[in-house]
Design a protein around this motif. Structure first.
Motif, mmCIF file in Angstrom:
data_model
loop_
_atom_site.group_PDB
_atom_site.id
_atom_site.type_symbol
_atom_site.label_atom_id
_atom_site.label_comp_id
_atom_site.label_asym_id
_atom_site.label_seq_id
_atom_site.Cartn_x
_atom_site.Cartn_y
_atom_site.Cartn_z
ATOM 1 N N UNK A 1 -2.105 -9.638 3.293
ATOM 2 C CA UNK A 1 -3.004 -9.277 2.201
ATOM 3 C C UNK A 1 -3.021 -7.777 1.975
ATOM 4 N N UNK A 2 -2.726 -7.007 3.018
ATOM 5 C CA UNK A 2 -2.799 -5.554 2.897
ATOM 6 C C UNK A 2 -1.499 -4.949 2.401
ATOM 7 N N UNK A 3 -0.368 -5.646 2.535
ATOM 8 C CA UNK A 3 0.945 -5.071 2.257
ATOM 9 C C UNK A 3 1.633 -5.763 1.097
ATOM 10 N N UNK B 1 -4.951 1.839 -0.626
ATOM 11 C CA UNK B 1 -5.018 0.669 -1.499
ATOM 12 C C UNK B 1 -6.438 0.440 -2.011
ATOM 13 N N UNK B 2 -7.437 0.682 -1.150
ATOM 14 C CA UNK B 2 -8.838 0.486 -1.547
ATOM 15 C C UNK B 2 -9.228 1.417 -2.689
ATOM 16 N N UNK B 3 -8.682 2.642 -2.684
ATOM 17 C CA UNK B 3 -8.973 3.590 -3.766
ATOM 18 C C UNK B 3 -8.217 3.217 -5.042
ATOM 19 N N UNK C 1 -8.327 -2.173 3.620
ATOM 20 C CA UNK C 1 -9.073 -0.987 3.191
ATOM 21 C C UNK C 1 -8.404 0.314 3.631
ATOM 22 N N UNK C 2 -7.892 0.347 4.861
ATOM 23 C CA UNK C 2 -7.330 1.588 5.408
ATOM 24 C C UNK C 2 -5.821 1.685 5.262
ATOM 25 N N UNK C 3 -5.223 0.775 4.499
ATOM 26 C CA UNK C 3 -3.774 0.744 4.332
ATOM 27 C C UNK C 3 -3.369 1.610 3.143
#
Length: 670
Positions: A467-469, A370-372, A386-388
């Motif tokens: 927030x990550x998903x 997701x960060x990329x 960041x790592x998801x």
């Protein structure tokens, strides 16, 4: 004799004790109300009970913190009362009364006021707790067939114990203070002035510029980081802002008077010269307490607005995360792609009997971080999760879920993929992402991003969108089939009566218990809309009550300290008011002097606190907007309303008390 004298003094000095008594009464009331949460009749549901068990624990911890604040407040008020009564106590000693009896009289007076305020506060708290119980039941949508009187012996006992300890400590310190006073000091206490050191103008200007720079730096750090990304910078921001506020009030006494003197029309109008010199002298000697009051007002506004705002945001989110009656997913570490229905049927559990309609689907792992994917699309430097890696669902699964739940379906153009954005924060980021030509390579095919907007269809009922998903791809069926599947999920609606089906299904979930069988590596987890709804309501009430509890306590402490300071100042100004009266000052002009002094001293720290709060509101709006709350004005207006009512009431009481002292003094000169 001492008891009779103490009771007579309390009756005679009731006007002097009123602000003190009122503050103690409200302090006891609030302390009891929020300590009696365990007795609330609304908390009968198991989910609600578990949430409020945590709330009760939080309140127990906060009660210790609040008792410390109230202890310092009572100690400060007691110091004011000792100062107000020094001459009277000195007269007792001059007439031959032993110092021990003088101490005893003061201790009895303090005990009488404390006992009365404790009794009145508990009575008011018990009455208020009934209203809080009904309010809580309304928030939780609990139907009360009959009203039940709510009383918590544990909360009453704890309130009595805490305040008894506070009063014992305060009386002991007051007794020591009186014992150390010499007779001459008691008799001449009102004639002693605080030391005043005039600052050089350039010193004040340097301090003012430094204070503005520090406060501006704190604002910049707070706005740059926002509420979600503060982390370890919170103490630094508080330190920088606090020091800046302290320097602001230190510098104020140095050039405020000079600025006003430069405007001769203002300075020599009526008794402005007297008012400004008194204010300048007061700020010069009390800038520490004024800074403390300003910061406490900021904490009060912050606690109230944050508690009400978060509660509002949770209410607004409920519809988005409870679309389906129930969702279950395969949470096993291995073979999580296996359909939930198939696994349950293998182990003798008939899920289909509970559901009227359902869709089984699986998430697919795209391997794209997701960060990329969204680098530079979020406000700020950091991307949540960041790592998801970004999940994906097939077009057919997505449309089947939309048809089941009555949400709009979507026809995916050939060679494209669509993006689901489930939170406002991610929606803004995805909107920025779709502004350019975007492609991804998945399953051996290169797909273009569909640029006509993002999708918002909910795929399952859950305890919240993390927030990550909150970013998911919708892929063509053949592409989705070519990449790994995991976490098989089923979302559906109950068959028949929803309440009965909910009860039966929760019993079913309890029997499944995570592990499908003891020792099995297969784990089934899930959530129902009712369960999520109750958890969200519990969290809403938790934030709301914590915000109100701390906010009102900070507000009461700030207003009470200001009130006591101004009443003490009015008592010290007896000779000055008498002199003004002898010089021919009319009573109306004298009342205007008192009003101006009290108003300026009350509203200068409030003004700076509101400036600080404006920055807090701005950052809070950004944070709440990121989770879907578009309008924070309701919480802001509620906060300002509570602050103005309580603060304004203390201002009015202080003004009338100080005016009475000034009027009595002027009448004595006639």
């Amino acid at each position: 004799m001492c008891c009779k004298l103490a009771f007579r003094n309390v009756r005679r000095s009731l006007k002097d004790y009123f602000v003190y008594f009122l503050t103690l009464t409200f302090g006891v009331c609030i302390f009891y109300v929020f300590g009696s949460m365990d007795a609330q009749q609304a908390f009968t549901n198991p989910v609600q009970s578990s949430v409020f068990a945590m709330l009760v624990q939080i309140m127990d911890v906060l009660s210790v913190f609040v008792s410390i604040i109230l202890g310092f407040l009572i100690l400060y008020a007691n110091t004011f009362l000792i100062k107000r009564r020094k001459k009277e106590l000195g007269v007792y000693a001059l007439l031959g009364m032993p110092k021990g009896k003088v101490n005893l009289i003061f201790l009895l007076e303090t005990a009488v006021v404390g006992a009365l305020s404790l009794a009145c506060g508990l009575g008011l708290g018990v009455a208020a707790s009934q209203a809080v119980s009904l309010l809580t039941a309304q928030v939780f949508e609990v139907k009360l067939d009959t009203f039940h009187f709510v009383f918590s012996p544990a909360a009453a006992g704890k309130t009595i114990l805490y305040f008894a300890i506070i009063f014992v400590v305060v009386m002991a310190l007051g007794s020591v203070s009186i014992s150390r006073q010499k007779l001459i000091d008691l008799l001449s206490a009102q004639k002693k002035n605080q030391t005043f050191r005039a600052k050089k103008l350039w010193h004040s200007v340097v301090l003012f510029l430094l204070s503005v720079a520090l406060i501006g730096t704190a604002y910049w750090m707070f706005i740059r980081n926002g509420m979600r990304m503060l982390g370890s910078e919170i103490p630094l921001i508080m330190l920088v802002g606090g020091v800046g506020t302290l320097l602001f009030f230190m510098s104020l006494s140095g050039f405020l008077l000079r600025i006003c003197k430069s405007n001769k029309r203002l300075y020599y109008n009526k008794l402005n010269m007297f008012v400004l010199r008194q204010l300048n002298s007061k700020i010069n000697t009390t800038y520490l307490s004024v800074t403390f009051i300003c910061l406490m007002l900021l904490l009060s506004v912050g606690a109230l607005s944050f508690g009400i705002g978060v509660a509002q945001s949770m209410q607004d989110q409920l519809a988005e995360i409870t679309v389906y009656d129930v969702s279950l997913y395969n949470g096993s570490k291995e073979h999580s792609e296996r359909p939930v229905m198939e696994i349950l049927q293998e182990h003798g559990f008939d899920l289909a009997g509970y559901l009227d309609g359902s869709v089984t689907f699986a998430y697919h792992d795209t391997g794209i971080h997701k960060a990329d994917l969204l680098a530079g699309c979020y406000e700020g430097d950091d991307v949540p999760g960041t790592n998801i890696t970004v999940d994906a669902v097939s077009e057919s699964d997505y449309n089947a879920l939309m048809e089941l739940s009555g949400q709009p379906t979507f026809d995916l153009p050939e060679g494209e993929f669509a993006v689901i954005a489930l939170s406002h924060d991610s929606q803004q980021a995805v909107k920025n992402y779709l502004k350019g030509e975007r492609t991804v390579t998945l399953g051996g095919q290169t797909l273009r991003a569909h640029r006509d907007g993002y999708l918002t269809g909910a795929l399952e009922t859950s305890t919240g969108v993390g927030a990550a998903e909150d970013v998911i791809f919708v892929l063509p069926d053949e592409v989705a089939a070519a990449i790994p599947a995991y976490r098989s999920t089923i979302s559906g609606f109950y068959a028949g009566d929803k309440e009965a089906a909910e009860t039966a299904f929760l019993d079913f979930v309890e029997r499944v218990g995570g592990e499908i069988e003891e020792g099995s590596s297969i784990k089934i987890y899930g959530a129902t809309s009712t369960l999520v709804y109750q958890i969200a309501l519990g969290s809403k009430v938790t934030f709301l009550y914590i915000g109100i509890y701390l906010g009102i306590v900070f507000l009461l402490a700030s207003a009470a300290i200001l009130a006591l300071q101004q009443l003490s100042e009015a008592a010290d100004n007896n000779q000055r008011y008498r002199l003004l009266r002898k010089l021919g000052t009319a009573d109306g002009m004298l009342r205007g002097v008192v009003f101006s002094q009290v108003a300026l001293y009350f509203f200068i720290p409030l003004a700076l606190a509101l400036v600080h709060s404006a920055v807090f509101f701005y950052v809070m709006q950004s944070a709440l907007t990121s989770i879907g709350v578009q309008n924070i004005w309701p919480s802001t207006l509620w906060t300002l309303g509570i602050v103005l009512v309580i603060y304004g009431a203390y201002f009015a009481l202080t003004y009338f008390g100080a005016q009475r002292m000034a009027t009595e003094t002027s009448l004595a000169t006639k």
